[in-house]
Motif scaffolding. Structure first.
Motif, PDB file in Angstrom:
ATOM      1  N   ASP A 123       0.884  -1.152   0.000  1.00  0.00           N
ATOM      2  CA  ASP A 123       0.000   0.000   0.000  1.00  0.00           C
ATOM      3  C   ASP A 123       0.931   1.213   0.000  1.00  0.00           C
ATOM      4  N   VAL A 124       0.968   1.911  -1.121  1.00  0.00           N
ATOM      5  CA  VAL A 124       1.934   2.995  -1.282  1.00  0.00           C
ATOM      6  C   VAL A 124       1.200   4.318  -1.188  1.00  0.00           C
ATOM      7  N   ARG A 125       1.319   4.938  -0.028  1.00  0.00           N
ATOM      8  CA  ARG A 125       0.790   6.291   0.174  1.00  0.00           C
ATOM      9  C   ARG A 125       1.833   7.038   0.978  1.00  0.00           C
ATOM     10  N   ALA A 126       1.528   7.374   2.207  1.00  0.00           N
ATOM     11  CA  ALA A 126       2.511   8.086   3.025  1.00  0.00           C
ATOM     12  C   ALA A 126       3.673   7.168   3.391  1.00  0.00           C
ATOM     13  N   PHE A 127       3.380   5.891   3.521  1.00  0.00           N
ATOM     14  CA  PHE A 127       4.385   4.890   3.876  1.00  0.00           C
ATOM     15  C   PHE A 127       4.180   3.664   2.994  1.00  0.00           C
ATOM     16  N   PHE A 128       5.192   2.844   2.918  1.00  0.00           N
ATOM     17  CA  PHE A 128       5.081   1.574   2.206  1.00  0.00           C
ATOM     18  C   PHE A 128       4.660   0.515   3.228  1.00  0.00           C
ATOM     19  N   VAL A 129       3.436   0.040   3.104  1.00  0.00           N
ATOM     20  CA  VAL A 129       2.898  -0.952   4.032  1.00  0.00           C
ATOM     21  C   VAL A 129       2.534  -2.194   3.228  1.00  0.00           C
ATOM     22  N   PRO A 130       3.047  -3.356   3.622  1.00  0.00           N
ATOM     23  CA  PRO A 130       2.645  -4.577   2.905  1.00  0.00           C
ATOM     24  C   PRO A 130       1.124  -4.742   2.957  1.00  0.00           C
ATOM     25  N   LYS A 131       0.518  -5.006   1.830  1.00  0.00           N
ATOM     26  CA  LYS A 131      -0.952  -5.090   1.763  1.00  0.00           C
ATOM     27  C   LYS A 131      -1.516  -6.234   2.581  1.00  0.00           C
ATOM     28  N   TRP A 132      -0.756  -7.307   2.760  1.00  0.00           N
ATOM     29  CA  TRP A 132      -1.294  -8.429   3.521  1.00  0.00           C
ATOM     30  C   TRP A 132      -1.593  -8.024   4.955  1.00  0.00           C
ATOM     31  N   ILE A 133      -0.908  -6.988   5.457  1.00  0.00           N
ATOM     32  CA  ILE A 133      -1.184  -6.516   6.816  1.00  0.00           C
ATOM     33  C   ILE A 133      -2.611  -5.980   6.896  1.00  0.00           C
ATOM     34  N   LEU A 134      -3.087  -5.399   5.829  1.00  0.00           N
ATOM     35  CA  LEU A 134      -4.481  -4.953   5.778  1.00  0.00           C
ATOM     36  C   LEU A 134      -5.437  -6.108   5.535  1.00  0.00           C
ATOM     37  N   THR A 135      -5.136  -6.912   4.535  1.00  0.00           N
ATOM     38  CA  THR A 135      -6.107  -7.911   4.090  1.00  0.00           C
ATOM     39  C   THR A 135      -6.196  -9.143   4.992  1.00  0.00           C
ATOM     40  N   ILE A 136      -5.233  -9.338   5.884  1.00  0.00           N
ATOM     41  CA  ILE A 136      -5.278 -10.508   6.779  1.00  0.00           C
ATOM     42  C   ILE A 136      -6.503 -10.451   7.694  1.00  0.00           C
ATOM     43  N   ALA A 137      -7.033  -9.252   7.901  1.00  0.00           N
ATOM     44  CA  ALA A 137      -8.211  -9.115   8.765  1.00  0.00           C
ATOM     45  C   ALA A 137      -9.451  -9.749   8.142  1.00  0.00           C
ATOM     46  N   PHE A 138      -9.517  -9.807   6.809  1.00  0.00           N
ATOM     47  CA  PHE A 138     -10.695 -10.391   6.155  1.00  0.00           C
ATOM     48  C   PHE A 138     -10.923 -11.861   6.518  1.00  0.00           C
TER      49      PHE A 138
END
Length: 168
Positions: A123-138
């Motif tokens: 997820d590239v916005r203010a910081f580079f965050v691995p997307k799986w950190i977001l999607t693991i909640a699903f």
């Protein structure tokens, strides 16, 4: 088995607690951000990004606990008009549909997490965050919601009270 059920309850309560903490963080971050803007300064991009993530996580982390407490939003206009003999099968049917939807969303969420990991998506916005950190909640949250709805499908309690109105 009793220990596993206790651990499961701790997991649901812990997720709800994290959701509550995130809700408090949202309030603090918004107030601080507004104060900083009113002082004529630019708040950190981290405030904006963290509130976006907090909204997402608090919704998904709190949802299984809400299902357990029957705190989710539903309209009981129809079920309040049903006699008890029809209320139970209708409520179990609704629970079955909820389990099916949650299982499909958990499966698709797991597929999404796998794809994010395989592609090394960020997820590239203010910081580079691995997307799986977001999607693991699903898959986690929808899987737990499927378990909670199945308690109303197979357990002694039903999902609907059969009474209309706010019961607090």
């Amino acid at each position: 088995m009793r220990h596993a059920l206790r651990l499961y309850s701790y997991l649901l309560n812990g997720m709800a607690l994290v959701a509550g903490v995130l809700l408090v963080w949202l309030m603090v971050a918004i107030v601080v951000s507004v104060v900083i803007r009113n002082l004529g300064l630019q708040p950190s991009a981290w405030f904006f990004l963290s509130t976006e993530y907090a909204l997402f996580y608090l919704t998904l982390l709190g949802a299984p606990w809400l299902v357990r407490q029957r705190g989710h939003v539903h309209i009981e206009l129809l079920t309040s008009a049903l006699p008890r003999v029809l209320l139970v099968p209708v409520s179990r049917l609704v629970a079955l549909l909820c389990v099916a939807v949650c299982l499909v969303l958990a499966w698709k969420g797991l597929d999404l997490v796998s794809m994010n990991i395989a592609r090394n998506d960020f997820d590239v916005r203010a910081f580079f965050v691995p997307k799986w950190i977001l999607t693991i909640a699903f898959p986690i949250s929808f899987g737990l919601m499927a378990i909670e709805f199945s308690r109303f499908l197979f357990g002694p309690e039903i999902l609907h009270s059969g009474e209309a109105g706010i019961k607090e």
